[in-house]
Enzyme design. Structure first.
Site, PDB file in Angstrom:
ATOM      1  N   ARG A 235      33.547  36.400  39.287  1.00  0.00           N
ATOM      2  CA  ARG A 235      33.591  35.856  37.927  1.00  0.00           C
ATOM      3  C   ARG A 235      32.496  34.800  37.805  1.00  0.00           C
ATOM      4  NH1 ARG A 235      35.749  39.621  36.255  1.00  0.00           N
ATOM      5  NH2 ARG A 235      37.864  39.894  35.511  1.00  0.00           N
ATOM      6  N   HIS A 283      27.750  42.776  33.348  1.00  0.00           N
ATOM      7  CA  HIS A 283      29.155  42.986  33.753  1.00  0.00           C
ATOM      8  C   HIS A 283      29.513  44.480  33.745  1.00  0.00           C
ATOM      9  CE1 HIS A 283      33.318  40.904  33.973  1.00  0.00           C
ATOM     10  NE2 HIS A 283      33.312  42.034  34.663  1.00  0.00           N
TER      11      HIS A 283
END
Ligand code: NAP
Length: 320
Positions: A235, A283
């Site tokens: 993350r 992502h």
């Protein structure tokens, strides 16, 4: 135990929040396996929020805990659950995530590409090509490099095993000690420095929790040997952006491959976009495959209804 009888005999209302294209695939899969489920798409199909016991979503609706006073379980449609702040959820609400084999396969593919680009100096040669410079350096073999994986869970363990089969030295770091073939295990804060000092290419596969936020900072990244590189697929909040940039600029680190960011989409003005040693993907390292995930979601809901163990259940006190 009264709950068991209630669940097996009566209708259970499930609210789904997300793209309708996915609902069109998942709803029939869930209804086929769980006949007592009444599936309602958020917001237009939700007739009485007080009936809702199951929430299936990536991001919950605002004030969902007061909106759905009888909520019992949340199924995340992805692998991560940090968006639900697990440690702050009421005790009676269970939290479950996807543990999709296809996500694991996809993560291994992405990381194989990234590690090999770094290992064979391909990012550096791409920069030299821009300058029409012929500057060969002697390539190293896999056994001359150490890949380090922080986070040895559903994804990290398989990733560590994979790089060991490719011939790399592999070291892993996690909260508890592990026994994984051909992977040296380090664990806990006390062994973090030794672990970092041993790694040429660091892969972050930690979950985002209060304990792991900002873990990749000036101190910890400085423990990596000069010339090391990092890959962040965990993350964005694991990494302190300014600290990474400082260590790339002073040449302590050679490259960073980043798939996740504090703010997504990454802002136009963020220095990562134009930094010659930062390589960005939006992502996409490993996305849930909608078709296989439909079956997985249906299996998980069925297991929850039958009160049997649900794969991907989160320990809310740990936060992952
Ligand atoms: P997971 O199964 O929950 O595994 C977590 C691992 O991290 C475990 O080995 C755990 O140690 C370790 N850990 C947790 N807290 C720690 C701490 N404080 N100190 C040391 N180790 C700690 O996670 P996962 O499913 O493999 O997912 C890993 C990450 O990938 C998540 O951040 C997820 O959001 C991200 N992800 C990214 C993408 C993408 O496309 N970029 C796709 C899917 C997932 P123990 O084993 O000792 O408990």
């Amino acid at each position: 135990m009264d709950d068991v009888a209630v669940m097996s005999d009566s209708t259970i209302t499930l609210v789904y929040r997300g793209p309708r294209k996915r609902a069109a695939l998942w709803r029939p899969a869930v209804e086929a396996k769980c006949s007592q489920i009444r599936w309602q798409n958020w917001p237009d199909e939700v007739s009485n929020p007080a009936d809702v016991q199951i929430l299936v979503t990536w991001l919950p609706p605002e004030d969902y805990l007061s909106l759905f006073p009888n909520l019992k379980v949340i199924f995340s449609v992805g692998m991560g659950v940090d968006q639900f702040s697990p440690q702050q959820l009421p005790e009676h609400i269970q939290l479950v995530r996807m543990q999709d084999e296809n996500v694991r396969a996809s993560m291994i593919e992405y990381l194989t590409g990234a590690v090999m680009m770094l290992h064979r100096d391909s990012y550096s040669y791409a920069q030299l090509q821009q300058q029409t410079l012929w500057q060969p350096s002697r390539p190293k073999l896999a056994h001359q490099r150490t890949v380090g994986v922080i986070g040895l869970g559903f994804l990290g363990k398989a990733v560590a095993e994979h790089f060991a089969t490719l011939g790399f030295k592999v070291n892993g770091w996690s909260r508890s000690p592990k026994t994984i073939d051909n992977v040296a295990s380090y664990h806990g804060q006390n062994q973090l420095r030794d672990f970092m000092q041993s790694v040429d290419c660091l892969i972050c596969l930690l979950p985002l929790t209060p304990a792991t936020e900002n873990m990749l900072n000036r101190d910890t990244l400085s423990w990596l040997p000069p010339g090391a590189s990092i890959i962040n697929v965990g993350r964005g909040q694991h990494l302190v952006d300014e600290d990474l940039l400082a260590l790339l600029d002073n040449e302590h680190l050679s490259h960073a491959v980043l798939d996740v960011f504090r703010e997504e989409p990454l802002k136009q003005e963020h220095p990562f976009w134009t930094h010659p040693k930062v390589h960005i993907t939006p992502h996409v390292a490993a996305l849930v495959v909608e078709e296989s995930a439909a079956e997985l979601m249906a299996d998980n809901i069925q297991a929850w209804l039958q009160q049997t163990p649900v794969s991907g259940s989160i320990d809310k006190t740990r936060g992952y």
